[in-house]
Scaffold this active site. Structure first.
Site, PDB file in Angstrom:
ATOM      1  N   MET A   1     -10.267  -2.499   1.781  1.00 26.71           N
ATOM      2  CA  MET A   1     -10.386  -1.618   0.740  1.00 26.71           C
ATOM      3  C   MET A   1     -11.029  -2.299  -1.285  1.00 26.71           C
ATOM      4  SD  MET A   1      -9.661   1.318   1.116  1.00 26.71           S
ATOM      5  CE  MET A   1      -8.747   1.833   2.624  1.00 26.71           C
TER       6      MET A   1
ATOM      7  N   ASN B   1      -0.621   2.635  -0.155  1.00 27.05           N
ATOM      8  CA  ASN B   1       0.633   1.041   0.327  1.00 27.05           C
ATOM      9  C   ASN B   1       0.302  -0.746   0.484  1.00 27.05           C
ATOM     10  OD1 ASN B   1       2.894  -0.593   1.656  1.00 27.05           O
ATOM     11  ND2 ASN B   1       1.140  -0.681   3.037  1.00 27.05           N
TER      12      ASN B   1
ATOM     13  N   ILE C   1      -2.545  -4.459  -0.452  1.00 28.70           N
ATOM     14  CA  ILE C   1      -3.057  -5.045  -1.644  1.00 28.70           C
ATOM     15  C   ILE C   1      -3.332  -5.843  -0.790  1.00 28.70           C
ATOM     16  CG2 ILE C   1      -0.366  -4.805  -3.130  1.00 28.70           C
ATOM     17  CD1 ILE C   1       0.829  -6.807  -2.273  1.00 28.70           C
TER      18      ILE C   1
ATOM     19  N   TYR D   1      -1.676  -9.278 -10.513  1.00 27.72           N
ATOM     20  CA  TYR D   1      -0.826  -8.359  -9.227  1.00 27.72           C
ATOM     21  C   TYR D   1      -0.093  -6.929 -10.895  1.00 27.72           C
ATOM     22  CZ  TYR D   1       2.642  -6.566  -6.178  1.00 27.72           C
ATOM     23  OH  TYR D   1       3.246  -5.484  -5.765  1.00 27.72           O
ATOM     24  N   SER D   2       0.898  -7.423 -11.294  1.00 23.27           N
ATOM     25  CA  SER D   2       1.153  -6.412 -12.491  1.00 23.27           C
ATOM     26  C   SER D   2       0.432  -5.854 -12.862  1.00 23.27           C
ATOM     27  CB  SER D   2       2.536  -7.580 -13.067  1.00 23.27           C
ATOM     28  OG  SER D   2       3.975  -6.664 -12.921  1.00 23.27           O
TER      29      SER D   2
ATOM     30  N   ILE E   1      11.564  -6.940  -1.146  1.00 22.02           N
ATOM     31  CA  ILE E   1      11.595  -6.952   0.348  1.00 22.02           C
ATOM     32  C   ILE E   1      11.492  -7.965   1.257  1.00 22.02           C
ATOM     33  CG2 ILE E   1      11.280  -4.826   1.847  1.00 22.02           C
ATOM     34  CD1 ILE E   1      12.327  -4.083  -0.505  1.00 22.02           C
TER      35      ILE E   1
ATOM     36  N   THR F   1       8.822  -8.963   3.194  1.00 13.12           N
ATOM     37  CA  THR F   1       7.883  -8.619   4.477  1.00 13.12           C
ATOM     38  C   THR F   1       8.081 -10.303   3.953  1.00 13.12           C
ATOM     39  OG1 THR F   1       6.575  -8.831   2.596  1.00 13.12           O
ATOM     40  CG2 THR F   1       7.452  -6.514   3.554  1.00 13.12           C
ATOM     41  N   GLU F   2       6.958 -10.950   5.646  1.00 11.29           N
ATOM     42  CA  GLU F   2       7.069 -12.364   6.175  1.00 11.29           C
ATOM     43  C   GLU F   2       6.174 -12.226   4.841  1.00 11.29           C
ATOM     44  OE1 GLU F   2       4.173 -13.539   9.411  1.00 11.29           O
ATOM     45  OE2 GLU F   2       5.883 -12.182  10.472  1.00 11.29           O
TER      46      GLU F   2
HETATM   47  N1  LIG Z   1       7.260  -7.561   0.055  1.00 10.16           N
HETATM   48  C1  LIG Z   1       8.228  -7.228  -1.369  1.00 10.16           C
HETATM   49  O1  LIG Z   1       8.729  -7.633  -1.484  1.00 10.16           O
HETATM   50  C2  LIG Z   1       7.401  -6.015  -1.977  1.00 10.16           C
HETATM   51  C3  LIG Z   1       5.876  -4.660  -2.114  1.00 10.16           C
HETATM   52  N2  LIG Z   1       5.862  -4.029  -2.569  1.00 10.16           N
HETATM   53  C4  LIG Z   1       4.785  -3.351  -2.636  1.00 10.16           C
HETATM   54  O2  LIG Z   1       4.833  -2.624  -1.262  1.00 10.16           O
HETATM   55  C5  LIG Z   1       3.669  -2.883  -0.389  1.00 10.16           C
HETATM   56  C6  LIG Z   1       3.340  -3.299   1.049  1.00 10.16           C
HETATM   57  O3  LIG Z   1       3.312  -5.308   0.599  1.00 10.16           O
HETATM   58  P1  LIG Z   1       3.658  -5.825   1.768  1.00 10.16           P
HETATM   59  O4  LIG Z   1       4.484  -5.312   2.957  1.00 10.16           O
HETATM   60  O5  LIG Z   1       5.055  -6.810   1.412  1.00 10.16           O
HETATM   61  O6  LIG Z   1       1.962  -6.335   1.791  1.00 10.16           O
HETATM   62  P2  LIG Z   1       1.760  -7.347   3.115  1.00 10.16           P
HETATM   63  O7  LIG Z   1       1.001  -8.709   3.034  1.00 10.16           O
HETATM   64  O8  LIG Z   1       2.885  -7.532   4.247  1.00 10.16           O
HETATM   65  O9  LIG Z   1       0.691  -6.183   3.869  1.00 10.16           O
HETATM   66  C7  LIG Z   1       0.084  -5.412   3.028  1.00 10.16           C
HETATM   67  C8  LIG Z   1      -1.050  -4.567   3.933  1.00 10.16           C
HETATM   68  O10 LIG Z   1      -2.064  -4.603   3.424  1.00 10.16           O
HETATM   69  C9  LIG Z   1      -3.686  -4.891   4.225  1.00 10.16           C
HETATM   70  N3  LIG Z   1      -4.539  -5.764   2.944  1.00 10.16           N
HETATM   71  C10 LIG Z   1      -4.595  -6.841   2.359  1.00 10.16           C
HETATM   72  N4  LIG Z   1      -5.740  -6.909   1.979  1.00 10.16           N
HETATM   73  C11 LIG Z   1      -6.371  -5.871   1.809  1.00 10.16           C
HETATM   74  C12 LIG Z   1      -7.413  -5.481   2.000  1.00 10.16           C
HETATM   75  N5  LIG Z   1      -8.149  -6.221   1.253  1.00 10.16           N
HETATM   76  N6  LIG Z   1      -8.172  -4.357   2.401  1.00 10.16           N
HETATM   77  C13 LIG Z   1      -7.017  -2.917   2.550  1.00 10.16           C
HETATM   78  N7  LIG Z   1      -5.961  -3.706   3.065  1.00 10.16           N
HETATM   79  C14 LIG Z   1      -5.140  -4.658   2.372  1.00 10.16           C
HETATM   80  C15 LIG Z   1      -3.124  -5.796   4.903  1.00 10.16           C
HETATM   81  O11 LIG Z   1      -3.527  -6.408   6.119  1.00 10.16           O
HETATM   82  P3  LIG Z   1      -4.736  -6.743   6.357  1.00 10.16           P
HETATM   83  O12 LIG Z   1      -4.862  -8.190   5.375  1.00 10.16           O
HETATM   84  O13 LIG Z   1      -5.381  -6.963   7.460  1.00 10.16           O
HETATM   85  O14 LIG Z   1      -6.231  -6.249   5.736  1.00 10.16           O
HETATM   86  C16 LIG Z   1      -1.591  -5.201   5.192  1.00 10.16           C
HETATM   87  O15 LIG Z   1      -1.713  -5.087   5.758  1.00 10.16           O
HETATM   88  C17 LIG Z   1       2.291  -2.966  -1.630  1.00 10.16           C
HETATM   89  O16 LIG Z   1       1.947  -1.622  -2.244  1.00 10.16           O
HETATM   90  C18 LIG Z   1       3.284  -4.425  -2.192  1.00 10.16           C
HETATM   91  O17 LIG Z   1       2.863  -4.182  -3.796  1.00 10.16           O
HETATM   92  C19 LIG Z   1       6.453  -3.867  -3.795  1.00 10.16           C
HETATM   93  C20 LIG Z   1       7.584  -4.337  -4.402  1.00 10.16           C
HETATM   94  C21 LIG Z   1       7.983  -5.618  -3.509  1.00 10.16           C
HETATM   95  C1  LIG Z   2       9.609  -8.515 -13.339  1.00 10.06           C
HETATM   96  C2  LIG Z   2      11.049  -8.356 -12.679  1.00 10.06           C
HETATM   97  C3  LIG Z   2      11.968  -7.698 -13.533  1.00 10.06           C
HETATM   98  C4  LIG Z   2      11.060  -9.109 -11.626  1.00 10.06           C
HETATM   99  C5  LIG Z   2      12.338  -8.993 -10.749  1.00 10.06           C
HETATM  100  C6  LIG Z   2      12.657  -8.761  -9.219  1.00 10.06           C
HETATM  101  C7  LIG Z   2      11.362  -9.897  -8.743  1.00 10.06           C
HETATM  102  C8  LIG Z   2      12.680 -10.963  -7.801  1.00 10.06           C
HETATM  103  C9  LIG Z   2      10.923  -9.181  -7.179  1.00 10.06           C
HETATM  104  C10 LIG Z   2      10.064  -8.103  -8.175  1.00 10.06           C
HETATM  105  C11 LIG Z   2       8.930  -7.554  -7.411  1.00 10.06           C
HETATM  106  C12 LIG Z   2       8.784  -8.569  -6.261  1.00 10.06           C
HETATM  107  C13 LIG Z   2       6.829  -8.961  -5.955  1.00 10.06           C
HETATM  108  C14 LIG Z   2       6.439  -7.636  -5.296  1.00 10.06           C
HETATM  109  O1  LIG Z   2       6.354  -6.850  -6.267  1.00 10.06           O
HETATM  110  C15 LIG Z   2       4.922  -7.751  -4.629  1.00 10.06           C
HETATM  111  C16 LIG Z   2       4.815  -9.267  -4.633  1.00 10.06           C
HETATM  112  C17 LIG Z   2       3.034  -9.082  -3.687  1.00 10.06           C
HETATM  113  C18 LIG Z   2       3.297 -10.004  -2.580  1.00 10.06           C
HETATM  114  O2  LIG Z   2       2.325  -9.869  -1.532  1.00 10.06           O
HETATM  115  C19 LIG Z   2       4.306 -11.449  -2.847  1.00 10.06           C
HETATM  116  C20 LIG Z   2       5.306 -11.289  -3.501  1.00 10.06           C
HETATM  117  C21 LIG Z   2       5.512 -11.012  -4.889  1.00 10.06           C
HETATM  118  C22 LIG Z   2       4.823 -11.069  -6.186  1.00 10.06           C
HETATM  119  C23 LIG Z   2       7.489 -10.498  -4.914  1.00 10.06           C
HETATM  120  C24 LIG Z   2       7.655 -11.017  -5.893  1.00 10.06           C
HETATM  121  C25 LIG Z   2       9.167 -11.054  -6.005  1.00 10.06           C
HETATM  122  C26 LIG Z   2       8.704  -9.924  -7.491  1.00 10.06           C
HETATM  123  C27 LIG Z   2       8.755  -9.994  -8.428  1.00 10.06           C
END
Ligand SMILES: NC(=O)C1=CN([C@@H]2O[C@H](COP(=O)(O)OP(=O)(O)OC[C@H]3O[C@@H](n4cnc5c(N)ncnc54)[C@H](OP(=O)(O)O)[C@@H]3O)[C@@H](O)[C@H]2O)C=CC1
Ligand SMILES: CC(C)CCC[C@@H](C)[C@H]1CC[C@H]2[C@@H]3C(=O)C=C4C[C@@H](O)CC[C@]4(C)[C@H]3CC[C@]12C
Length: 293
Positions: free
Chosen positions: A93, A119, A121, A183-184, A218, A220-221
């Site tokens: 993307m 979704n 990132i 990211y923020s 959340i 996720t790995e």
């Molecule tokens: N997990 C958390 O703690 C939190 C997550 N979120 C949000 O939830 C959403 C999902 O997060 P999460 O499931 O943890 O993320 P993951 O890292 O598990 O998944 C990210 C996905 O995006 C794909 N991706 C990565 N780079 C690119 C690229 N350049 N182009 C297209 N696709 C790409 C990855 O697949 P591939 O590498 O194959 O491209 C994968 O499918 C995000 O929007 C994140 O900001 C929000 C708050 C907290």
């Molecule tokens: C600003 C606050 C009030 C935060 C408190 C809660 C903290 C612990 C939570 C809330 C949102 C979370 C982050 C998030 O959104 C997504 C990602 C991308 C992923 O690839 C790597 C982890 C990361 C940076 C998370 C890290 C943990 C965060 C900061």
């Protein structure tokens, strides 16, 4: 008669209003049956779990991410779980041509679209800002500009179906904590753009809903790998998170806060006592473990 007018009619009104709003609020998995849904970032994490929920609900899914081998596995599993159809497009993307390619595929295979779940990132680490402006530029392109491009290309189809856009964001897109500066920034940008667009659609009487999902930590790995050495809290489950996102989108909610009490109270504390929130946050981090690269 006077008493009847004063008590009974308003009470009846209240009962009807309650019934109307609670009926509108009831989520049924059948709402997604046969719907045509795009999920980006669906090869792992929350996106992968959303694909499986949608498959169980009988939706048609079009999945995207970069890693073709993983997408193939997810598509196979979706078909086993009962998806009406499942296909994928692989690509980054960060590339400006991919959003239109994805929407062209939806139009050619389905002739329309009901829900767009944004979704994905790009990779970013949980650390001090290194000064790498190039990284900020690429991350903006992946996490923000591509969302705008996908929504723009999808709008004509969503107008036709009176469909929904779901934008997955983070508490880090409402409140800025340390170690997530690039990211923020991308997540704050999503709120600015999509919350403004939502109001324009309402002014224009366009019946396309926009749901902004404000997620906490959340399990996720990739998230656990990135932050568990600094953040000792237990993350919320990705399976439940994925279901809540789909539910909020189907109910055409304005925002989802998940996990609900934690995110809600952080947002409330942020507006009442921001310094207190900052210090509580810092005292909960294991700062000595932050990797300086
Ligand atoms: N997990 C958390 O703690 C939190 C997550 N979120 C949000 O939830 C959403 C999902 O997060 P999460 O499931 O943890 O993320 P993951 O890292 O598990 O998944 C990210 C996905 O995006 C794909 N991706 C990565 N780079 C690119 C690229 N350049 N182009 C297209 N696709 C790409 C990855 O697949 P591939 O590498 O194959 O491209 C994968 O499918 C995000 O929007 C994140 O900001 C929000 C708050 C907290
Ligand atoms: C600003 C606050 C009030 C935060 C408190 C809660 C903290 C612990 C939570 C809330 C949102 C979370 C982050 C998030 O959104 C997504 C990602 C991308 C992923 O690839 C790597 C982890 C990361 C940076 C998370 C890290 C943990 C965060 C900061």
């Amino acid at each position: 008669m006077g008493r009847l007018k004063k008590i009974l009619i308003p009470s009846l009104g209240l009962v009807l209003a309650f019934w109307f709003y609670s009926a509108r609020d009831t989520f049924k998995p059948e709402m997604l049956r046969g719907k045509r849904v795009i999920v980006t970032g669906a090869s792992t994490g929350i996106g992968e779990q959303m694909a499986y929920h949608l498959a169980r609900m009988g939706s048609h899914v079009l999945l995207t991410a970069r890693t073709e081998a993983r997408l193939q596995n997810v598509v196979e599993r979706c078909l086993e779980l009962g998806a009406a159809s499942a296909r994928y497009i692989s690509g980054s993307m960060a590339s400006p041509s991919l959003p239109e390619e994805v929407l062209r595929e939806a139009e050619n295979t389905w002739g329309g679209l009901d829900m767009l779940i944004l979704n994905h990132i790009g990779q970013s680490s949980f650390t001090f800002f290194s000064g790498d402006v190039g990284h900020v530029r690429t991350l903006m392109e992946t996490n923000f500009v591509s969302y705008v491009a996908l929504a723009t290309a999808a709008l004509p189809l969503l107008k036709e179906s009176e469909g929904s856009i779901v934008v997955v964001s983070s508490i880090a897109g409402k409140i800025a904590g340390p170690f997530t500066a690039p990211y923020s920034a991308t997540k704050f940008a999503l709120d600015g753009f999509f919350s403004s667009l939502r109001q324009e659609l309402i002014i224009d009487k366009v019946n396309v809903s926009i749901t902004l999902c404000i997620l906490g930590y959340i399990n996720t790995e990739s998230a656990v790998r990135a932050v568990s050495h600094v953040i000792p809290q237990t993350p919320a489950p990705k399976e439940e998170c994925a279901l809540e996102i789909i539910r909020a989108g189907a109910l055409r909610r304005r925002e989802l806060h998940y996990p609900s009490p934690a995110v809600g109270s952080m947002l409330l504390l942020r507006s009442l006592a921001p310094e207190l929130l900052d210090s509580l946050l810092l005292s909960s981090y294991r700062l000595e473990n932050v990797r300086r690269t």
